[in-house]
Design a protein around this motif. Structure first.
Motif, PDB file in Angstrom:
ATOM      1  N   LEU A   1     -10.202   9.248  22.523  1.00 14.72           N
ATOM      2  CA  LEU A   1      -9.699  10.460  21.730  1.00 14.72           C
ATOM      3  C   LEU A   1      -8.316  10.690  21.413  1.00 14.72           C
ATOM      4  O   LEU A   1      -7.769  11.194  20.486  1.00 14.72           O
ATOM      5  CB  LEU A   1     -10.695  11.470  22.127  1.00 14.72           C
ATOM      6  CG  LEU A   1     -12.273  11.859  21.651  1.00 14.72           C
ATOM      7  CD1 LEU A   1     -13.077  12.711  22.253  1.00 14.72           C
ATOM      8  CD2 LEU A   1     -12.169  11.575  20.273  1.00 14.72           C
TER       9      LEU A   1
ATOM     10  N   CYS B   1      -6.491  10.593  18.142  1.00 18.41           N
ATOM     11  CA  CYS B   1      -6.175  11.919  17.321  1.00 18.41           C
ATOM     12  C   CYS B   1      -4.707  11.893  17.301  1.00 18.41           C
ATOM     13  O   CYS B   1      -3.943  12.343  16.285  1.00 18.41           O
ATOM     14  CB  CYS B   1      -6.533  13.132  18.180  1.00 18.41           C
ATOM     15  SG  CYS B   1      -8.346  13.361  18.401  1.00 18.41           S
TER      16      CYS B   1
ATOM     17  N   ILE C   1     -10.514  18.268  23.005  1.00 18.08           N
ATOM     18  CA  ILE C   1     -10.935  16.956  23.693  1.00 18.08           C
ATOM     19  C   ILE C   1     -11.448  17.270  24.979  1.00 18.08           C
ATOM     20  O   ILE C   1     -12.423  16.733  25.588  1.00 18.08           O
ATOM     21  CB  ILE C   1      -9.712  15.909  23.629  1.00 18.08           C
ATOM     22  CG1 ILE C   1      -9.278  15.509  22.321  1.00 18.08           C
ATOM     23  CG2 ILE C   1      -9.756  14.963  24.845  1.00 18.08           C
ATOM     24  CD1 ILE C   1      -8.143  14.579  22.036  1.00 18.08           C
TER      25      ILE C   1
END
Length: 181
Positions: free
Chosen positions: A15, A19, A119
């Motif tokens: 992630l 991201c 996250i």
């Protein structure tokens, strides 16, 4: 065997990489430069993926420390991606060093903190859900099983085997009719 915490760390790294790549690419479009493509996008993916992989190797038990590490990693990945795109050309917003204005820096830091909190929350919820599902699996599989039903009648299946007929190992005596002399 991997544990839910280890899988959550891998998910955290993925992630962070995804991201930070998306934030860097979208921040590149704000001044009108367009989405990065080609080698610029490949290098940004590589840099942000490397930062994500590095973050997935860090084991932290404290959520506050985890949030600060993830937010810092997102900020570092964005900064490195920004530098890569700036060096590659076409990413000049202003005359500020590396093209970073105070507003852009604040936007990148704010996005890093907000996404870092998201996250860390996803990582925590993954571990909780995985452990709950493991406990539920224990209770679902350890239930009393019904007894196996036995058949009431005994069957005897007699089947002529072809191996005796074809191999010549069957009975070698002459037929009964020929044996009377």
């Amino acid at each position: 065997m991997s544990t839910p915490k280890a899988r959550a760390r891998w998910m955290r790294g993925g992630l962070v990489g995804v991201c930070s790549t998306v934030m860097t690419a979208l921040a590149h479009t704000v001044p009108g430069a367009g989405l990065p493509s080609g080698s610029g996008l490949a290098v940004v993916l590589l840099v942000c993926g490397t930062v994500g992989a590095a973050v997935s190797r860090i084991t932290l038990e404290d959520r506050r420390a985890r949030l600060s590490v993830v937010a810092a990693a997102l900020g570092v990945a964005q900064a490195l991606g920004h530098i890569v795109l700036w060096l590659g050309g076409g990413h000049h917003h202003s005359a500020a060093p590396l093209g970073l204005t105070p507003a852009m820096t604040a936007a990148h830091l704010g996005a890093a903190v907000v996404l870092g909190a998201a996250i860390v929350a996803v990582e925590y919820l993954y571990v909780v859900c995985a452990s709950v599902l493991q406990w539920l699996r224990l209770f679902a599989t350890s239930g009393v099983r019904p007894p196996v039903r036995k058949s009431r009648r005994a069957t005897k299946v007699v089947v002529a085997q072809r191996i005796w007929v074809a191999s010549g190992l069957g009975m070698r005596a002459p037929p009964v009719r020929c044996a009377t002399a």
